[in-house]
Design an enzyme around this catalytic site. Structure first.
Site, PDB file in Angstrom:
ATOM      1  N   HIS A  28      47.646  35.647  40.904  1.00  0.00           N
ATOM      2  CA  HIS A  28      47.561  35.822  39.073  1.00  0.00           C
ATOM      3  C   HIS A  28      47.893  37.163  39.229  1.00  0.00           C
ATOM      4  O   HIS A  28      48.486  37.637  37.429  1.00  0.00           O
ATOM      5  CB  HIS A  28      46.755  34.973  39.087  1.00  0.00           C
ATOM      6  N   HIS A  35      53.070  30.552  43.995  1.00  0.00           N
ATOM      7  CA  HIS A  35      52.380  29.581  44.407  1.00  0.00           C
ATOM      8  C   HIS A  35      52.263  28.304  44.637  1.00  0.00           C
ATOM      9  O   HIS A  35      52.315  27.593  43.031  1.00  0.00           O
ATOM     10  CB  HIS A  35      51.007  29.859  44.612  1.00  0.00           C
ATOM     11  N   CYS A  70      44.610  21.169  34.925  1.00  0.00           N
ATOM     12  CA  CYS A  70      46.083  21.977  36.073  1.00  0.00           C
ATOM     13  C   CYS A  70      45.025  22.487  37.284  1.00  0.00           C
ATOM     14  O   CYS A  70      43.700  23.016  37.175  1.00  0.00           O
ATOM     15  CB  CYS A  70      46.536  23.125  35.679  1.00  0.00           C
ATOM     16  N   HIS A  72      45.415  24.163  42.148  1.00  0.00           N
ATOM     17  CA  HIS A  72      45.929  24.907  42.895  1.00  0.00           C
ATOM     18  C   HIS A  72      45.309  23.929  43.984  1.00  0.00           C
ATOM     19  O   HIS A  72      43.634  23.873  44.572  1.00  0.00           O
ATOM     20  CB  HIS A  72      45.872  25.857  42.753  1.00  0.00           C
ATOM     21  N   GLU A  90      37.217  18.520  35.698  1.00  0.00           N
ATOM     22  CA  GLU A  90      37.414  18.906  34.723  1.00  0.00           C
ATOM     23  C   GLU A  90      37.501  17.828  33.617  1.00  0.00           C
ATOM     24  O   GLU A  90      36.728  18.248  32.818  1.00  0.00           O
ATOM     25  CB  GLU A  90      38.927  19.261  34.968  1.00  0.00           C
ATOM     26  N   GLU A 117      51.068  33.797  35.826  1.00  0.00           N
ATOM     27  CA  GLU A 117      51.155  32.252  36.515  1.00  0.00           C
ATOM     28  C   GLU A 117      52.580  32.427  36.618  1.00  0.00           C
ATOM     29  O   GLU A 117      53.477  32.727  35.727  1.00  0.00           O
ATOM     30  CB  GLU A 117      51.326  31.315  34.877  1.00  0.00           C
ATOM     31  N   GLU A 119      54.065  29.834  39.060  1.00  0.00           N
ATOM     32  CA  GLU A 119      53.872  28.385  39.839  1.00  0.00           C
ATOM     33  C   GLU A 119      55.161  27.295  40.072  1.00  0.00           C
ATOM     34  O   GLU A 119      55.724  27.219  39.666  1.00  0.00           O
ATOM     35  CB  GLU A 119      53.166  28.323  39.095  1.00  0.00           C
TER      36      GLU A 119
END
Length: 187
Positions: A28, A35, A70, A72, A90, A117, A119
């Site tokens: 980032h 990614h 959200c 990864h 979360e 970001e 992505e």
């Protein structure tokens, strides 16, 4: 709790093929490195979306409204398993099966932090009742709310800085995936 910024993400090419890994921080920084990521949309029986306001301590787009969750996946990690785990971490939502509906590739600079970001974002959708027990982690989420799709689309069309920059694309992926299903039900 571990420092999430030190976790590894999977770097990918434009087609989504894995090319290596980097830490969250490195992926980032600067121009950003493309990614793998995921964005989870939770929809209730009335077609409303669950939104979360990102906590003030988030390193990217803090305080803005975004989709339910959200994250990864770690390099090589199963996408749905990773997303279901993050949804539980979360928001405390467990046992919500997620279905991949498409990919939204984007790049967005955060003017507040200088981070970016970039992505290859897998969009996953789950269904939950509006009265589901939601228990936000305050280090991730400052508040949640349900919003009607038309109200959300109006806010996104106005390009309001109230929302994270990827939300319009993520919702667009879901709407594109839902339309064929709606047409087949009408027949």
């Amino acid at each position: 709790m571990t420092d999430r910024e030190a976790h590894l993400v999977e770097l990918v090419d434009e087609a989504g093929t894995a090319t290596g890994s980097a830490t969250v921080t490195a992926a980032h920084a600067g121009a950003g490195q493309l990614h793998r990521a995921f964005s989870v949309l939770i929809v209730d029986g009335g077609g409303r979306f669950l939104l979360q306001r990102r906590a003030a301590v988030k390193t990217r787009f803090a305080g803005r409204w975004g989709n339910a969750c959200c994250g990864h996946p770690a390099p090589g990690e199963d996408l749905c398993s990773s997303a279901e785990r993050r949804l539980a971490e979360e928001l405390g939502l467990r046992s919500v099966p997620l279905t991949p509906v498409g990919v939204h590739r984007y790049r967005a600079d955060d003017p507040e932090t200088g981070r970016v970001e970039h992505e290859y974002d897998h969009v996953l959708v789950g269904r939950a009742p509006a009265d589901a027990s939601i228990q936000p982690d305050p280090t991730e989420v400052s508040e949640v709310r349900w919003i009607d799709v038309d109200e959300l689309r109006a806010g996104l069309d106005s390009a309001s800085p109230e929302y994270v920059p990827w939300l319009a694309g993520v919702v667009g992926v879901w709407l594109s995936a839902e339309r064929p299903a709606e047409r087949s039900r009408e027949r």
